[in-house]
Design a protein around this motif. Structure first.
Motif, PDB file in Angstrom:
ATOM      1  N   VAL A 251      50.548  79.684 -16.638  1.00 57.69           N
ATOM      2  CA  VAL A 251      49.540  80.743 -16.649  1.00 57.69           C
ATOM      3  C   VAL A 251      50.122  82.048 -16.115  1.00 57.69           C
TER       4      VAL A 251
ATOM      5  N   LEU B 183      44.383  84.501  -5.792  1.00 55.71           N
ATOM      6  CA  LEU B 183      43.002  84.103  -5.478  1.00 55.71           C
ATOM      7  C   LEU B 183      42.169  84.130  -6.744  1.00 55.71           C
TER       8      LEU B 183
ATOM      9  N   PRO C 111      52.816  84.873 -14.892  1.00 58.00           N
ATOM     10  CA  PRO C 111      54.092  85.294 -15.474  1.00 58.00           C
ATOM     11  C   PRO C 111      55.254  85.138 -14.498  1.00 58.00           C
TER      12      PRO C 111
ATOM     13  N   ARG D 110      44.442  87.164 -28.893  1.00 53.48           N
ATOM     14  CA  ARG D 110      45.004  86.777 -27.595  1.00 53.48           C
ATOM     15  C   ARG D 110      46.525  86.627 -27.691  1.00 53.48           C
TER      16      ARG D 110
ATOM     17  N   VAL E 279      51.271  91.199 -15.018  1.00 54.45           N
ATOM     18  CA  VAL E 279      51.042  91.758 -16.355  1.00 54.45           C
ATOM     19  C   VAL E 279      49.563  92.020 -16.551  1.00 54.45           C
ATOM     20  N   SER E 280      49.257  93.076 -17.309  1.00 53.93           N
ATOM     21  CA  SER E 280      47.872  93.271 -17.727  1.00 53.93           C
ATOM     22  C   SER E 280      47.868  93.926 -19.105  1.00 53.93           C
ATOM     23  N   HIS E 281      46.934  93.496 -19.955  1.00 54.04           N
ATOM     24  CA  HIS E 281      46.801  94.156 -21.254  1.00 54.04           C
ATOM     25  C   HIS E 281      45.346  94.466 -21.513  1.00 54.04           C
TER      26      HIS E 281
ATOM     27  N   PHE F  54      49.597  88.226 -25.549  1.00 52.65           N
ATOM     28  CA  PHE F  54      50.551  87.300 -24.915  1.00 52.65           C
ATOM     29  C   PHE F  54      51.978  87.610 -25.375  1.00 52.65           C
TER      30      PHE F  54
ATOM     31  N   ARG G  35      55.290  88.951 -23.266  1.00 56.30           N
ATOM     32  CA  ARG G  35      56.643  88.342 -23.263  1.00 56.30           C
ATOM     33  C   ARG G  35      57.701  89.415 -23.523  1.00 56.30           C
TER      34      ARG G  35
ATOM     35  N   LEU H 191      38.808  85.319  -8.782  1.00 57.35           N
ATOM     36  CA  LEU H 191      38.191  86.647  -8.693  1.00 57.35           C
ATOM     37  C   LEU H 191      37.056  86.703  -7.679  1.00 57.35           C
TER      38      LEU H 191
ATOM     39  N   LYS I 231      45.464  88.876  -8.734  1.00 58.73           N
ATOM     40  CA  LYS I 231      46.710  88.377  -9.322  1.00 58.73           C
ATOM     41  C   LYS I 231      47.812  88.286  -8.281  1.00 58.73           C
TER      42      LYS I 231
ATOM     43  N   GLU J  35      41.041  93.167  -9.534  1.00 59.05           N
ATOM     44  CA  GLU J  35      41.801  92.281 -10.441  1.00 59.05           C
ATOM     45  C   GLU J  35      43.282  92.261 -10.074  1.00 59.05           C
TER      46      GLU J  35
ATOM     47  N   ASP K  18      46.568  95.853 -12.932  1.00 56.26           N
ATOM     48  CA  ASP K  18      45.483  95.733 -13.905  1.00 56.26           C
ATOM     49  C   ASP K  18      45.341  97.051 -14.643  1.00 56.26           C
TER      50      ASP K  18
HETATM   51  C1  LIG Z   1      43.539  86.502 -14.307  1.00 52.62           C
HETATM   52  C2  LIG Z   1      42.413  87.358 -14.785  1.00 52.62           C
HETATM   53  C3  LIG Z   1      41.727  87.970 -13.600  1.00 52.62           C
HETATM   54  C4  LIG Z   1      42.991  88.435 -15.729  1.00 52.62           C
HETATM   55  O1  LIG Z   1      42.031  89.112 -16.336  1.00 52.62           O
HETATM   56  P1  LIG Z   1      42.026  89.953 -17.682  1.00 52.62           P
HETATM   57  O2  LIG Z   1      41.543  91.325 -17.365  1.00 52.62           O
HETATM   58  O3  LIG Z   1      41.253  89.158 -18.662  1.00 52.62           O
HETATM   59  O4  LIG Z   1      43.464  90.028 -18.247  1.00 52.62           O
HETATM   60  P2  LIG Z   1      44.704  90.954 -17.925  1.00 52.62           P
HETATM   61  O5  LIG Z   1      45.205  91.420 -19.240  1.00 52.62           O
HETATM   62  O6  LIG Z   1      44.450  91.986 -16.897  1.00 52.62           O
HETATM   63  O7  LIG Z   1      45.723  89.907 -17.302  1.00 52.62           O
HETATM   64  C5  LIG Z   1      46.175  88.848 -18.066  1.00 52.62           C
HETATM   65  C6  LIG Z   1      47.501  88.412 -17.501  1.00 52.62           C
HETATM   66  O8  LIG Z   1      47.349  88.071 -16.137  1.00 52.62           O
HETATM   67  C7  LIG Z   1      48.262  87.028 -15.836  1.00 52.62           C
HETATM   68  N1  LIG Z   1      47.504  86.014 -15.149  1.00 52.62           N
HETATM   69  C8  LIG Z   1      46.615  85.140 -15.650  1.00 52.62           C
HETATM   70  N2  LIG Z   1      46.132  84.359 -14.682  1.00 52.62           N
HETATM   71  C9  LIG Z   1      46.763  84.747 -13.533  1.00 52.62           C
HETATM   72  C10 LIG Z   1      46.695  84.314 -12.199  1.00 52.62           C
HETATM   73  N3  LIG Z   1      45.890  83.318 -11.838  1.00 52.62           N
HETATM   74  N4  LIG Z   1      47.455  84.936 -11.274  1.00 52.62           N
HETATM   75  C11 LIG Z   1      48.282  85.947 -11.630  1.00 52.62           C
HETATM   76  N5  LIG Z   1      48.385  86.409 -12.901  1.00 52.62           N
HETATM   77  C12 LIG Z   1      47.632  85.800 -13.820  1.00 52.62           C
HETATM   78  C13 LIG Z   1      48.903  86.561 -17.140  1.00 52.62           C
HETATM   79  O9  LIG Z   1      50.210  87.089 -17.197  1.00 52.62           O
HETATM   80  C14 LIG Z   1      48.035  87.190 -18.192  1.00 52.62           C
HETATM   81  O10 LIG Z   1      48.715  87.638 -19.345  1.00 52.62           O
HETATM   82  P3  LIG Z   1      49.460  86.650 -20.353  1.00 52.62           P
HETATM   83  O11 LIG Z   1      48.717  85.339 -20.340  1.00 52.62           O
HETATM   84  O12 LIG Z   1      49.434  87.329 -21.660  1.00 52.62           O
HETATM   85  O13 LIG Z   1      50.854  86.516 -19.769  1.00 52.62           O
HETATM   86  C15 LIG Z   1      41.431  86.535 -15.646  1.00 52.62           C
HETATM   87  O14 LIG Z   1      42.182  85.778 -16.557  1.00 52.62           O
HETATM   88  C16 LIG Z   1      40.495  85.615 -14.932  1.00 52.62           C
HETATM   89  O15 LIG Z   1      39.472  86.025 -14.451  1.00 52.62           O
HETATM   90  N6  LIG Z   1      40.782  84.330 -14.895  1.00 52.62           N
HETATM   91  C17 LIG Z   1      39.870  83.340 -14.336  1.00 52.62           C
HETATM   92  C18 LIG Z   1      40.431  82.668 -13.144  1.00 52.62           C
HETATM   93  C19 LIG Z   1      40.473  83.617 -12.050  1.00 52.62           C
HETATM   94  O16 LIG Z   1      39.493  84.094 -11.539  1.00 52.62           O
HETATM   95  N7  LIG Z   1      41.694  83.903 -11.688  1.00 52.62           N
HETATM   96  C20 LIG Z   1      41.904  84.883 -10.712  1.00 52.62           C
HETATM   97  C21 LIG Z   1      43.292  84.825 -10.274  1.00 52.62           C
HETATM   98  S1  LIG Z   1      44.079  86.218 -10.959  1.00 52.62           S
END
Ligand SMILES: CC(C)(COP(=O)(O)OP(=O)(O)OC[C@H]1O[C@@H](n2cnc3c(N)ncnc32)[C@H](O)[C@@H]1OP(=O)(O)O)[C@@H](O)C(=O)NCCC(=O)NCCS
Length: 241
Positions: free
Chosen positions: A105, A188, A107, A67, A118-120, A71, A75, A190, A184, A180, A137
């Motif tokens: 949380v 909201l 960025p 992770r 951001v997405s990875h 992260f 950055r 998911l 972001k 996704e 995403d």
């Molecule tokens: C946010 C979420 C959808 C990302 O899913 P993922 O496919 O696992 O991860 P991704 O690589 O596409 O995205 C991760 C990045 O999204 C960003 N991120 C995390 N939570 C976020 C949020 N609530 N809103 C916007 N961006 C967010 C961060 O920059 C993160 O990377 P970093 O921590 O290294 O900086 C996932 O973390 C999730 O389901 N979280 C549970 C809470 C939820 O449902 N949040 C939805 C709001 S996005």
């Protein structure tokens, strides 16, 4: 490789970052938004001591090695974006460019009012910036999204998969990335996004969603089994932070 930046001495914390310049359609994506960086996570070598702000370092300490790698790459990409967009002084060191929003949380790009996302996934990372709320995403195309489609798509949305002509995996993965990315951008969770954001067109390079009676374009890039979705919501939300 950031030869210019390395020789300038301002970014001495990582030595090699490979850009994926040859992605088909990537120029189209880059030109549609304020900024975009696509990185090979495995090609990043960074010295966290010089990269992280104190808040970023504190967050990274709580992460597993895998992770933490994503992260850290995020950055690197966000600090690069902040520099590209001239959001920080040229001589400001990386460790003073904050890329972790106030909630620890989401960025951010230093103290600017520019939105970013951001997405990875596995090897790749994408970071984007825009003047409007933006979400990105990246996912590998796989049957996972096809198997789970009943969980995140309505019956009407599922009909779009066959209409798209892309095949089930490429179409369902696009739909997943769209939801996704929209989550972001809109802030909201998911499940709310699954309900409130409706995919109304799935296409190879572009799609369309509907949210609160308005439609918004989606843009995709695809290469080597990876698909990206990008959405920017013009005139929709409050400013970040
Ligand atoms: C946010 C979420 C959808 C990302 O899913 P993922 O496919 O696992 O991860 P991704 O690589 O596409 O995205 C991760 C990045 O999204 C960003 N991120 C995390 N939570 C976020 C949020 N609530 N809103 C916007 N961006 C967010 C961060 O920059 C993160 O990377 P970093 O921590 O290294 O900086 C996932 O973390 C999730 O389901 N979280 C549970 C809470 C939820 O449902 N949040 C939805 C709001 S996005």
């Amino acid at each position: 490789m950031f030869l210019n930046e390395i020789s300038s001495g301002f970014i001495s914390t990582y030595s090699l970052v490979k850009d994926f310049q040859d992605w088909s359609g990537i120029d189209r994506l880059k030109s549609a938004y304020l900024g975009m960086v696509l990185l090979d996570i495995e090609a990043i070598f960074s010295d966290e001591e010089y990269l992280f702000t104190p808040r970023e370092a504190a967050r990274a300490m709580r992460m597993s090695p895998r992770r933490r790698k994503g992260f850290t790459a995020a950055r690197v990409a966000l600090k690069r974006l902040a520099r590209q967009l001239n959001l920080v002084e040229k001589d400001r060191p990386d460790r003073e460019i904050e890329t972790l929003g106030p909630d620890d949380v989401r960025p951010c790009l230093a103290e600017s009012k520019i939105y970013c996302s951001v997405s990875h996934t596995g090897q790749l990372l994408v970071a984007v910036a825009d003047r409007h709320p933006i979400g990105v995403d990246i996912e590998t195309v796989s049957e996972k999204a096809t198997r789970a489609k009943h969980l995140f798509m309505s019956p009407r949305e599922r009909d779009l998969i066959s209409l798209s002509g892309l095949g089930p995996e490429r179409a369902a993965t696009r739909a997943w990335t769209i939801k996704e990315a929209a989550a972001k951008a809109l802030g909201l969770d998911l499940f709310q996004t699954f309900r409130e954001v409706e995919v109304v067109r799935v296409g190879e390079g572009e799609g369309v969603i509907r949210y609160r009676e308005k439609t918004y374009p989606i843009r995709h890039g695809e290469e080597n089994g990876y698909v990206i979705a990008l959405v920017s919501f013009n005139n929709l939300l409050k400013s970040p932070g």
